[in-house]
Design a protein around this motif. Structure first.
Motif: not given
Length: 418
Positions: A398-404, A408-415
């Protein structure tokens, strides 16, 4: 005419301490160090503990332990136990490492019994005497030894089990297993005599049998029967030894604990951390703590039992399961989760569906909300199961990467992706 003395030279300054008795003080300290140093006693303690490990007879080992106290000069029992505990902590420092080295270490944090007993964990189960803790432990041993789901709900990793029974006779145990209809050929092994000095025997038995689950009934008898109180250092040391044993061998150890007397004549309506003795030591030494009690409320169904996670490392504090008991075969059947949360089997289904969803989209990062919609599950449940799976030490694919970030800004979601 006034004479001004020459200012002190550097050599004179370094000589001043000698003139003030500093050198004599250092000699006194050196002489005192020879008197109070614990180096010889420490060497004796280390060698003595190694010798104790090689003594097979528990009685002979106990006598040797008393002799070792004399040899080290730590004749005060608590001083000796504190020295042993400090030595254990000192030896653990040999495992100090950098963050990079820590991340490279291989750990198996999977469940031996789903959502109940994590591999490598000491799990305390607390309940009133006569409420069925022993039967619960027996049911867990049968489930692990047979590979059948515990309570018809919790999946298990199949393997032999060991029951350390100090609270009831072999006749009572036999009656219960007959009533439960247990197969006599199940790989369940028994120890009928046990005390805190016999941890080496337990370790050897685990290694010999390949046991995956160990149940100890109960610390109240094992320790209390030897005059060890819950406030004594020996009590905490024994708990830490069991926890270390579970972690070292990757097994689940269930430790049954009796509760203090209820404050009211009506008894308890629930079990919390304040209901048993030695709370501070238990929560420090145990990996997880569960409360177990019979539901005696007016709206309870017949023979309803409650099993609640009280903390702290693996189970979710506050999660409470309803169990249906039976007086005919002492069985316990899973009924549901208090508050209507996901059942353990539903959670297993969610992570299984999530992993399959990601496998079918290998190399394509997926957001949690997309996965949840794709498998028909709640978004928060998917997020939690992925997080737990990722941190278990076994999710190597499993890999976890930062999304865009969103517009509206805010914290990038994990993908997530395979």
């Amino acid at each position: 005419m006034t004479f001004v003395s020459d200012p002190p030279q550097l050599a004179d300054v370094f000589e001043l301490p000698s003139k003030n008795g500093h050198a004599n003080r250092e000699q006194q300290k050196a002489a005192l160090l020879e008197v109070i140093t614990g180096a010889v006693a420490l060497d004796t303690l280390k060698l003595g503990l190694e010798v104790l490990e090689d003594i097979e007879s528990p009685t002979e080992r106990f006598i040797a332990l008393q002799n070792l106290r004399e040899q080290t000069g730590l004749t005060n029992g608590k001083a000796f136990d504190q020295a042993v505990a400090t030595l254990i902590d000192e030896q653990r420092n040999d495992q100090d490492c950098t963050l990079a080295e820590l991340m490279e270490r291989q750990h198996d944090a999977t469940w031996g019994i789903d959502q109940f007993g994590a591999k490598g964990a000491l799990v305390c189960i607390d309940g009133d005497k006569g409420e069925g803790k022993t039967t619960l432990m027996y049911q867990a041993a049968i489930a692990v030894a047979s590979g059948a789901p515990l309570f018809n709900e919790l999946t298990v990793q199949r393997g032999p089990a060991i029951i350390v029974q100090c609270d009831e006779s072999d006749l009572n145990a036999k009656k219960k297993f007959l009533a439960m209809g247990a197969d006599a050929d199940l790989p369940i092994h028994w120890m009928w005599g046990f005390n805190p000095a016999m941890v080496p025997e337990l370790k050897r038995k685990i290694q010999k049998t390949g046991a995956k689950l160990i149940g100890i009934d109960s610390i109240t008898t094992v320790a209390g029967g030897r005059g060890i109180k819950s406030t004594d250092p020996e009590y905490a040391l024994f708990l830490y030894q069991l926890n270390h044993l579970a972690a070292e061998l990757g097994v689940v150890i269930f430790l049954l604990i009796h509760l203090r007397k209820a404050d009211t004549a009506k008894g308890r309506t629930a079990v919390g951390l304040d209901d048993f003795l030695g709370t501070g030591m238990l929560t420090a030494a145990c990996s997880d703590v569960f409360g177990y009690w019979a539901n005696k409320a007016e709206d309870a169904f017949p023979y309803q039992f409650m099993l609640r996670c009280l903390g702290k490392r693996n189970c979710e504090a506050g999660t409470t399961w309803d169990l249906q008991g039976s007086t005919d075969d002492f069985s316990l059947t899973f009924v549901g989760v208090q508050g209507g949360g996901e059942t353990p089997s539903e959670r297993c289904s969610v992570i299984a569906k999530t992993l399959e969803y990601l496998r079918q989209r290998k190399g394509q990062p997926q957001a949690v909300e997309t996965i949840a919609a794709g498998i028909g599950a709640h978004e928060k449940t998917v997020a939690k199961e992925l997080r737990d799976y990722y941190s278990s030490g076994n999710a190597l694919q499993i890999q976890r990467v930062k999304g865009q970030s969103t517009a509206g800004g805010g914290r990038p979601p994990w993908l997530w992706m395979f």
